[in-house]
Design a protein around this motif. Structure first.
Motif, PDB file in Angstrom:
ATOM      1  N   PRO A 175       0.840  -1.300  -0.011  1.00 40.47           N
ATOM      2  CA  PRO A 175       0.081   0.033  -0.164  1.00 40.47           C
ATOM      3  C   PRO A 175       0.976   1.175  -0.120  1.00 40.47           C
ATOM      4  O   PRO A 175       1.858   1.369   0.727  1.00 40.47           O
ATOM      5  CB  PRO A 175      -0.861  -0.096   1.253  1.00 40.47           C
ATOM      6  N   THR A 176       0.338   2.328  -0.602  1.00 39.50           N
ATOM      7  CA  THR A 176       1.173   3.449  -0.695  1.00 39.50           C
ATOM      8  C   THR A 176       0.977   4.133   0.691  1.00 39.50           C
ATOM      9  O   THR A 176       0.180   3.971   1.179  1.00 39.50           O
ATOM     10  CB  THR A 176       0.141   4.341  -1.762  1.00 39.50           C
ATOM     11  N   SER A 177       2.342   4.957   0.913  1.00 38.04           N
ATOM     12  CA  SER A 177       2.505   5.780   2.065  1.00 38.04           C
ATOM     13  C   SER A 177       2.582   7.198   1.931  1.00 38.04           C
ATOM     14  O   SER A 177       3.327   7.554   0.891  1.00 38.04           O
ATOM     15  CB  SER A 177       3.366   5.044   3.054  1.00 38.04           C
ATOM     16  N   LEU A 178       2.098   7.965   2.575  1.00 38.63           N
ATOM     17  CA  LEU A 178       2.397   9.448   2.490  1.00 38.63           C
ATOM     18  C   LEU A 178       2.716   9.890   3.832  1.00 38.63           C
ATOM     19  O   LEU A 178       2.262   9.475   5.064  1.00 38.63           O
ATOM     20  CB  LEU A 178       1.059  10.293   2.450  1.00 38.63           C
ATOM     21  N   THR A 179       4.234  10.274   3.783  1.00 34.35           N
ATOM     22  CA  THR A 179       4.891  10.554   4.888  1.00 34.35           C
ATOM     23  C   THR A 179       5.384  12.064   5.178  1.00 34.35           C
ATOM     24  O   THR A 179       5.768  12.688   4.452  1.00 34.35           O
ATOM     25  CB  THR A 179       5.963   9.697   5.255  1.00 34.35           C
ATOM     26  N   ALA A 180       5.118  12.440   6.429  1.00 35.53           N
ATOM     27  CA  ALA A 180       5.723  13.848   6.705  1.00 35.53           C
ATOM     28  C   ALA A 180       6.951  13.549   7.857  1.00 35.53           C
ATOM     29  O   ALA A 180       6.820  12.872   8.742  1.00 35.53           O
ATOM     30  CB  ALA A 180       4.935  14.475   7.408  1.00 35.53           C
ATOM     31  N   SER A 181       8.091  13.979   7.599  1.00 34.72           N
ATOM     32  CA  SER A 181       9.299  13.833   8.312  1.00 34.72           C
ATOM     33  C   SER A 181       9.768  15.235   8.710  1.00 34.72           C
ATOM     34  O   SER A 181      10.143  16.119   7.859  1.00 34.72           O
ATOM     35  CB  SER A 181      10.256  12.949   7.646  1.00 34.72           C
ATOM     36  N   ALA A 182       9.680  15.509  10.090  1.00 35.59           N
ATOM     37  CA  ALA A 182      10.221  16.721  10.818  1.00 35.59           C
ATOM     38  C   ALA A 182       9.818  17.919   9.855  1.00 35.59           C
ATOM     39  O   ALA A 182      10.557  18.834   9.819  1.00 35.59           O
ATOM     40  CB  ALA A 182      11.640  16.624  10.554  1.00 35.59           C
ATOM     41  N   LEU A 183       8.592  17.898   9.776  1.00 38.18           N
ATOM     42  CA  LEU A 183       7.816  18.903   8.973  1.00 38.18           C
ATOM     43  C   LEU A 183       7.714  20.062   9.533  1.00 38.18           C
ATOM     44  O   LEU A 183       7.275  20.143  10.554  1.00 38.18           O
ATOM     45  CB  LEU A 183       6.574  18.310   8.408  1.00 38.18           C
ATOM     46  N   HIS A 184       8.082  21.243   8.939  1.00 42.74           N
ATOM     47  CA  HIS A 184       7.994  22.427   9.461  1.00 42.74           C
ATOM     48  C   HIS A 184       7.099  23.316   8.183  1.00 42.74           C
ATOM     49  O   HIS A 184       7.470  23.193   7.002  1.00 42.74           O
ATOM     50  CB  HIS A 184       9.191  23.457   9.590  1.00 42.74           C
ATOM     51  N   ALA A 185       6.203  24.112   8.449  1.00 42.83           N
ATOM     52  CA  ALA A 185       5.363  24.722   7.559  1.00 42.83           C
ATOM     53  C   ALA A 185       4.739  26.102   8.021  1.00 42.83           C
ATOM     54  O   ALA A 185       4.278  26.224   9.328  1.00 42.83           O
ATOM     55  CB  ALA A 185       4.337  23.986   6.787  1.00 42.83           C
ATOM     56  N   GLY A 186       4.244  27.383   7.333  1.00 44.32           N
ATOM     57  CA  GLY A 186       3.677  28.268   8.049  1.00 44.32           C
ATOM     58  C   GLY A 186       3.562  29.144   6.729  1.00 44.32           C
ATOM     59  O   GLY A 186       3.575  28.959   5.722  1.00 44.32           O
ATOM     60  N   TYR A 187       3.501  30.691   7.191  1.00 47.42           N
ATOM     61  CA  TYR A 187       3.096  31.871   6.564  1.00 47.42           C
ATOM     62  C   TYR A 187       4.223  32.880   6.778  1.00 47.42           C
ATOM     63  O   TYR A 187       4.884  32.766   7.620  1.00 47.42           O
ATOM     64  CB  TYR A 187       1.845  32.274   6.547  1.00 47.42           C
ATOM     65  N   PRO A 188       4.418  33.806   5.763  1.00 46.57           N
ATOM     66  CA  PRO A 188       5.477  34.651   6.191  1.00 46.57           C
ATOM     67  C   PRO A 188       5.298  35.111   7.553  1.00 46.57           C
ATOM     68  O   PRO A 188       4.130  35.795   7.943  1.00 46.57           O
ATOM     69  CB  PRO A 188       5.174  35.696   5.151  1.00 46.57           C
ATOM     70  N   GLY A 189       6.310  35.179   8.475  1.00 44.25           N
ATOM     71  CA  GLY A 189       6.071  35.778   9.733  1.00 44.25           C
ATOM     72  C   GLY A 189       5.402  34.799  10.653  1.00 44.25           C
ATOM     73  O   GLY A 189       5.633  35.188  12.015  1.00 44.25           O
ATOM     74  N   VAL A 224       3.660  27.499  11.750  1.00 50.09           N
ATOM     75  CA  VAL A 224       2.655  27.088  12.269  1.00 50.09           C
ATOM     76  C   VAL A 224       3.256  25.691  12.648  1.00 50.09           C
ATOM     77  O   VAL A 224       2.664  25.146  13.879  1.00 50.09           O
ATOM     78  CB  VAL A 224       1.576  26.925  11.311  1.00 50.09           C
ATOM     79  N   LEU A 225       3.739  25.019  11.717  1.00 47.59           N
ATOM     80  CA  LEU A 225       4.159  23.422  12.146  1.00 47.59           C
ATOM     81  C   LEU A 225       5.649  23.477  12.399  1.00 47.59           C
ATOM     82  O   LEU A 225       6.387  24.055  11.719  1.00 47.59           O
ATOM     83  CB  LEU A 225       3.658  22.674  10.922  1.00 47.59           C
ATOM     84  N   ARG A 226       5.881  22.758  13.434  1.00 47.32           N
ATOM     85  CA  ARG A 226       7.326  22.749  13.929  1.00 47.32           C
ATOM     86  C   ARG A 226       7.714  21.540  14.339  1.00 47.32           C
ATOM     87  O   ARG A 226       7.918  21.119  15.492  1.00 47.32           O
ATOM     88  CB  ARG A 226       7.511  23.766  15.258  1.00 47.32           C
ATOM     89  N   GLY A 227       7.837  20.903  13.291  1.00 49.44           N
ATOM     90  CA  GLY A 227       8.435  19.249  13.626  1.00 49.44           C
ATOM     91  C   GLY A 227       7.272  18.170  13.564  1.00 49.44           C
ATOM     92  O   GLY A 227       7.034  17.810  14.726  1.00 49.44           O
ATOM     93  N   ILE A 228       6.515  18.131  12.575  1.00 47.23           N
ATOM     94  CA  ILE A 228       5.721  16.982  12.412  1.00 47.23           C
ATOM     95  C   ILE A 228       6.229  15.686  11.800  1.00 47.23           C
ATOM     96  O   ILE A 228       6.802  15.606  10.708  1.00 47.23           O
ATOM     97  CB  ILE A 228       4.615  17.355  11.643  1.00 47.23           C
ATOM     98  N   ASP A 229       5.950  14.582  12.466  1.00 56.19           N
ATOM     99  CA  ASP A 229       6.257  13.336  11.864  1.00 56.19           C
ATOM    100  C   ASP A 229       4.841  12.472  11.820  1.00 56.19           C
ATOM    101  O   ASP A 229       4.230  12.322  13.071  1.00 56.19           O
ATOM    102  CB  ASP A 229       7.347  12.369  12.716  1.00 56.19           C
ATOM    103  N   LEU A 230       4.480  12.025  10.753  1.00 52.34           N
ATOM    104  CA  LEU A 230       3.280  11.360  10.552  1.00 52.34           C
ATOM    105  C   LEU A 230       3.570  10.264   9.323  1.00 52.34           C
ATOM    106  O   LEU A 230       4.049  10.881   8.345  1.00 52.34           O
ATOM    107  CB  LEU A 230       2.241  12.545  10.153  1.00 52.34           C
ATOM    108  N   GLU A 231       2.650   9.336   9.622  1.00 46.34           N
ATOM    109  CA  GLU A 231       2.628   8.329   8.160  1.00 46.34           C
ATOM    110  C   GLU A 231       1.056   8.104   8.192  1.00 46.34           C
ATOM    111  O   GLU A 231       0.375   7.268   8.966  1.00 46.34           O
ATOM    112  CB  GLU A 231       3.360   7.186   8.273  1.00 46.34           C
ATOM    113  N   LEU A 232       0.609   7.975   6.680  1.00 46.92           N
ATOM    114  CA  LEU A 232      -0.607   7.533   6.243  1.00 46.92           C
ATOM    115  C   LEU A 232      -0.314   6.538   5.299  1.00 46.92           C
ATOM    116  O   LEU A 232       0.341   6.589   4.438  1.00 46.92           O
ATOM    117  CB  LEU A 232      -1.455   8.524   5.559  1.00 46.92           C
ATOM    118  N   ARG A 233      -1.134   5.439   5.480  1.00 46.23           N
ATOM    119  CA  ARG A 233      -0.813   4.226   4.591  1.00 46.23           C
ATOM    120  C   ARG A 233      -2.281   3.699   4.121  1.00 46.23           C
ATOM    121  O   ARG A 233      -3.242   3.377   4.965  1.00 46.23           O
ATOM    122  CB  ARG A 233      -0.034   3.327   5.471  1.00 46.23           C
ATOM    123  N   GLY A 234      -2.451   3.293   2.780  1.00 50.95           N
ATOM    124  CA  GLY A 234      -3.367   2.605   2.374  1.00 50.95           C
ATOM    125  C   GLY A 234      -3.697   1.432   3.039  1.00 50.95           C
ATOM    126  O   GLY A 234      -2.842   0.633   3.561  1.00 50.95           O
TER     127      GLY A 234
END
Ligand SMILES: Nc1ncnc2c1ncn2[C@@H]1O[C@H](COP(=O)(O)OP(=O)(O)OP(=O)(O)O)[C@@H](O)[C@H]1O
Length: 257
Positions: A4-18, A21-31
């Motif tokens: 099954p396919t997997s979608l994985t976030a590793s040490a994920l940071h994301a946000g907007y200028p300034g 929002v996300l400061r280190g996400i680890d997550l796995e989704l699998r069919g």
């Protein structure tokens, strides 16, 4: 059979200028695995996480991978394959739909686009309407004639019609009344399981998540603070955002104890 396919976030940071929002996400989704629920206060970053996992928002650090390939680097045909295989249904999915379009043409177009992206097992429009508790005769109706709850369910059916590997849902049934929501949750859960779709569902609705998701992750302070059954997560009251949610939902929390 392929794994099954997997979608994985590793040490994920994301946000907007300034604003990070996300400061280190680890997550796995699998069919083939049961749906994962995502809880968190308003503004915690649930939508940002879902959009980043779906390739609609770019990480600032860390990465999202789809079967080992970095999503931010996918181009051309590979990108189309990813977009057909990993479907994001946002809270506002149908605000961009053409109001004159019929439900049937909306579902057929989604299935056609999915075929272009390599998904050859699209599901029939009537079957997908049934999966979200809508009658077949709605196929002939135009989008503008649907109620808010029907529109939201057509958005879900549209994503299911492409038979994705991974489904990422943001507050999928907010416009549906509580009784119908319970019924739709049951048919949706059965369809997701039957089709083996790996699913992540973000919602404020503790009851809905309990019905759909044997496992819940809690997003707060930019991180996943806890993960487990709903009870296990809500017991982690050493984290202020979890304590606040449990205190704000005493009835919902109590009912499942
Ligand atoms: N396009 C944007 N530009 C700047 N800031 C944004 C943008 N989108 C979201 N934010 C901010 O990022 C933070 C996280 O928002 P997000 O929508 O991901 O939270 P959420 O957990 O989904 O909230 P809700 O439950 O209210 O939908 C919030 O502070 C929000 O104001």
């Amino acid at each position: 059979m392929p794994a099954p396919t997997s979608l994985t976030a590793s040490a994920l940071h994301a946000g907007y200028p300034g604003e990070e929002v996300l400061r280190g996400i680890d997550l796995e989704l699998r069919g083939g695995e049961p749906p994962l629920g995502l809880l968190g206060a308003s503004g915690a970053g649930k939508t940002t996480l879902l959009a980043t996992l779906s390739g609609e928002h770019r990480p600032t650090h860390g990465r999202v991978t789809w079967d080992g390939r970095e999503v931010a680097k996918l181009r051309g045909k590979e990108r189309r394959r990813f977009r057909a295989a990993v479907r994001f249904v946002s809270q506002y999915a149908m605000t961009i739909a053409d109001p004159r379009e019929t439900v049937r043409s909306r579902l057929e177009l989604a299935a056609k686009e999915a075929r272009k992206g390599g998904r050859t097992h699209a599901v029939s429009p009537a079957e997908m309407l049934a999966a979200v508790g809508l009658p077949e005769h709605l196929l002939a109706r135009t989008m503008r004639t649907l109620s808010g709850g029907e529109t939201q369910r057509v958005a879900l059916a549209t994503a299911l019609a492409t038979r994705p590997e991974i489904l990422v849902l943001d507050e999928p049934l907010t416009a549906v009344d509580p009784t119908t929501r319970t019924q739709v949750a049951a048919t949706l859960a059965a369809t997701i399981e039957r089709l083996g779709i790996g699913t992540l569902i973000a919602s404020h609705d503790v009851d809905l998540l309990r019905r759909l998701c044997p496992r819940i992750a809690f997003l707060g302070d930019g991180r996943l603070l806890a993960d487990g059954t709903l009870d296990e997560v809500l017991a982690r009251t050493e984290h202020a955002p979890i304590r606040d949610l449990a205190e704000a939902n005493p009835v919902a929390v109590q009912r499942f104890r």
